[in-house]
Design a protein around this motif. Structure first.
Motif, PDB file in Angstrom:
ATOM      1  N   ASP A  46       0.838  -1.212   0.000  1.00 47.34           N
ATOM      2  CA  ASP A  46       0.000   0.000   0.000  1.00 47.34           C
ATOM      3  C   ASP A  46       0.871   1.259   0.000  1.00 47.34           C
ATOM      4  O   ASP A  46       0.572   2.229  -0.694  1.00 47.34           O
ATOM      5  CB  ASP A  46      -0.927   0.012   1.218  1.00 47.34           C
ATOM      6  N   LYS A  47       1.942   1.228   0.790  1.00 47.92           N
ATOM      7  CA  LYS A  47       2.841   2.368   0.867  1.00 47.92           C
ATOM      8  C   LYS A  47       3.533   2.604  -0.472  1.00 47.92           C
ATOM      9  O   LYS A  47       3.637   3.753  -0.939  1.00 47.92           O
ATOM     10  CB  LYS A  47       3.884   2.133   1.971  1.00 47.92           C
ATOM     11  N   MET A  48       3.983   1.525  -1.105  1.00 49.62           N
ATOM     12  CA  MET A  48       4.646   1.660  -2.401  1.00 49.62           C
ATOM     13  C   MET A  48       3.690   2.202  -3.459  1.00 49.62           C
ATOM     14  O   MET A  48       4.055   3.048  -4.283  1.00 49.62           O
ATOM     15  CB  MET A  48       5.222   0.316  -2.855  1.00 49.62           C
ATOM     16  N   GLU A  49       2.453   1.707  -3.434  1.00 49.15           N
ATOM     17  CA  GLU A  49       1.469   2.171  -4.404  1.00 49.15           C
ATOM     18  C   GLU A  49       1.142   3.651  -4.192  1.00 49.15           C
ATOM     19  O   GLU A  49       0.900   4.392  -5.152  1.00 49.15           O
ATOM     20  CB  GLU A  49       0.206   1.318  -4.326  1.00 49.15           C
ATOM     21  N   ASP A  50       1.168   4.081  -2.936  1.00 51.89           N
ATOM     22  CA  ASP A  50       0.928   5.490  -2.630  1.00 51.89           C
ATOM     23  C   ASP A  50       2.055   6.360  -3.199  1.00 51.89           C
ATOM     24  O   ASP A  50       1.796   7.408  -3.805  1.00 51.89           O
ATOM     25  CB  ASP A  50       0.827   5.680  -1.115  1.00 51.89           C
ATOM     26  N   ILE A  51       3.299   5.921  -3.018  1.00 55.81           N
ATOM     27  CA  ILE A  51       4.445   6.663  -3.558  1.00 55.81           C
ATOM     28  C   ILE A  51       4.374   6.679  -5.088  1.00 55.81           C
ATOM     29  O   ILE A  51       4.646   7.696  -5.734  1.00 55.81           O
ATOM     30  CB  ILE A  51       5.775   6.040  -3.098  1.00 55.81           C
ATOM     31  N   LEU A  52       3.990   5.546  -5.655  1.00 52.83           N
ATOM     32  CA  LEU A  52       3.896   5.424  -7.110  1.00 52.83           C
ATOM     33  C   LEU A  52       2.844   6.386  -7.661  1.00 52.83           C
ATOM     34  O   LEU A  52       3.053   7.015  -8.715  1.00 52.83           O
ATOM     35  CB  LEU A  52       3.557   3.984  -7.481  1.00 52.83           C
ATOM     36  N   ILE A  67       9.642  14.152  -9.847  1.00 54.30           N
ATOM     37  CA  ILE A  67       9.868  12.835 -10.443  1.00 54.30           C
ATOM     38  C   ILE A  67      11.111  12.191  -9.833  1.00 54.30           C
ATOM     39  O   ILE A  67      11.095  11.031  -9.422  1.00 54.30           O
ATOM     40  CB  ILE A  67      10.011  12.944 -11.978  1.00 54.30           C
ATOM     41  N   GLN A  68      12.170  12.978  -9.764  1.00 56.30           N
ATOM     42  CA  GLN A  68      13.424  12.453  -9.214  1.00 56.30           C
ATOM     43  C   GLN A  68      13.267  12.075  -7.742  1.00 56.30           C
ATOM     44  O   GLN A  68      13.705  11.010  -7.303  1.00 56.30           O
ATOM     45  CB  GLN A  68      14.536  13.486  -9.366  1.00 56.30           C
ATOM     46  N   LEU A  74      10.578   5.813  -3.856  1.00 54.66           N
ATOM     47  CA  LEU A  74      10.012   4.504  -4.201  1.00 54.66           C
ATOM     48  C   LEU A  74      11.073   3.420  -4.073  1.00 54.66           C
ATOM     49  O   LEU A  74      10.841   2.370  -3.462  1.00 54.66           O
ATOM     50  CB  LEU A  74       9.469   4.539  -5.632  1.00 54.66           C
ATOM     51  N   ASN A  75      12.246   3.675  -4.632  1.00 57.64           N
ATOM     52  CA  ASN A  75      13.325   2.694  -4.577  1.00 57.64           C
ATOM     53  C   ASN A  75      13.808   2.471  -3.150  1.00 57.64           C
ATOM     54  O   ASN A  75      14.042   1.336  -2.729  1.00 57.64           O
ATOM     55  CB  ASN A  75      14.486   3.163  -5.454  1.00 57.64           C
ATOM     56  N   SER A  76      13.929   3.559  -2.377  1.00 55.87           N
ATOM     57  CA  SER A  76      14.410   3.455  -0.993  1.00 55.87           C
ATOM     58  C   SER A  76      13.434   2.656  -0.131  1.00 55.87           C
ATOM     59  O   SER A  76      13.851   1.826   0.689  1.00 55.87           O
ATOM     60  CB  SER A  76      14.598   4.853  -0.389  1.00 55.87           C
TER      61      SER A  76
END
Length: 383
Positions: A46-52, A67-68, A74-76
């Motif tokens: 859920d957290k990753m999808e939020d960042i995405l 974007i950067q 996201l990667n971290s």
């Protein structure tokens, strides 16, 4: 005596019942543990999808800084919990990495390909959802490697199909005498060939017929293939007599495509092929000897690395559990190389002309290639 037996029986029955209670409790604990793990994964997803989502909002606004920043975030965040996924869910893990790495790499570029970020975001979301319902893998490394060989063969076939299409368009332009169109189509055909060059090299005389340079041809043999047409286009600036060369090239490319179905590939073979691609790129193609007339050497070189990366991505699921140090290093090195090459990219399949590069720029590319080749060799050691 009967009372003793009865007492003993009652004690035994009680012990058995208690044991059953313990077993039930153990199963219950396991279920609770599984639910806890699943919930932890779901929370992380859920957290990753939020960042995405926020990353794609930045893409929509064309917010370069956003974007950067969101690409790095996201990667971290993925790095913070990937260790809990890698060993138990190797296929889901590698599928997530396959889509996350291009997003992260693009986000770090001065001019990110926003369409690629959007496309990979859709795939990454699907992969993350797959993870939330995944079961722990019981497949052995040998099973995973067999699947890797099958997956790579599928990749080769897709590239070969595109090679036929692009070679047909290119040779049609040559036959029509359209020099400008032929020049514009040449790099695209080269990309698809260079990605799967080790496969062509394993099929007898096909590679020399398709890819030989003039000095590679033995005395008495006829020179055919891409580089004969390259010379006619860029040096001679005359292709009126090259219709037969074009026809033979297309015939050979179609023969290559038709040979793939019967190929039997092993993981060791495909990794060796990937190492060969990187070595060739770092030793010969970086010198500019491959495309001596068109000067599209960086196009070939980048395609070689893309082909090697395709191999790595297929075998990665068998390596992530016990050799995560190697996979993490390769992830980093492939990403860094792609970011470096983006500085020279001028179109979908085009890069800065080789003769425009400085010695320092060539040295920097060569250094990155050497590092990649050395790390890929470690995969061969552990297979």
């Amino acid at each position: 005596m009967k009372h003793i037996q009865k007492a003993a029986l009652s004690a035994g029955l009680l012990l058995a019942l208690c044991s059953g209670c313990g077993a039930q409790q153990s199963a219950s604990d396991k279920g609770a543990e599984k639910n806890s793990v699943n919930q932890e994964i779901k929370t992380s997803v859920d957290k990753m999808e939020d960042i995405l989502t926020k990353l794609n909002e930045s893409v929509k606004k064309q917010d370069r800084k956003g974007i950067q920043q969101k690409g790095k975030e996201l990667n971290s965040y993925w790095l913070s919990f990937e260790n809990k996924i890698r060993g138990d869910y190797p296929f889901e893990y590698t599928d997530i990495e396959k889509h996350l790495q291009p997003i992260y790499t693009e986000a770090q570029k001065d001019k990110p390909d926003t369409e690629k970020i959007k496309s990979e975001s859709v795939s990454l979301t699907a992969s993350l959802e797959e993870l939330t319902g995944a079961e722990k893998s019981s497949k052995k490394a040998s099973d995973q490697l067999k699947k890797a060989a099958d997956d790579y063969k599928t990749y080769v076939k897709k590239q070969s199909d595109q090679l036929v299409k692009s070679a047909e368009a290119f040779t049609d332009a040559v036959k029509a005498g359209d020099i400008d169109k032929a020049k514009s189509l040449y790099p695209q055909a080269r990309v698809y060939y260079e990605r799967i060059e080790p496969i062509a090299e394993s099929l007898g005389t096909l590679d020399p017929r398709i890819d030989a340079r003039e000095n590679d041809v033995e005395e008495g043999d006829k020179w055919t293939g891409f580089h004969k047409l390259e010379k006619a286009l860029w040096k001679d600036n005359k292709i009126t007599g090259e219709k037969e060369t074009a026809a033979v090239l297309l015939k050979d490319v179609k023969e290559l495509d038709g040979s793939i179905a019967s190929l039997k590939l092993t993981p060791e073979q495909i990794v060796a092929g990937a190492m060969e691609l990187l070595n060739e790129a770092g030793i010969s193609k970086i010198t500019g000897e491959e495309e001596r007339y068109s000067r599209i050497d960086l196009t070939d070189l980048a395609a070689n690395v893309e082909g090697s990366k395709a191999v790595y991505e297929t075998v990665k699921s068998a390596l992530v559990k016990d050799h995560s140090d190697v996979t993490e290093k390769l992830d980093t090195e492939f990403s860094e190389f792609e970011v470096l090459m983006s500085k020279y990219k001028t179109g979908d399949h085009s890069y800065t002309s080789y003769d425009k590069l400085s010695k320092d720029q060539i040295r920097e590319i060569s250094t990155k290639l050497t590092a990649l080749s050395e790390t890929m060799s470690k995969i061969a050691d552990v297979l």
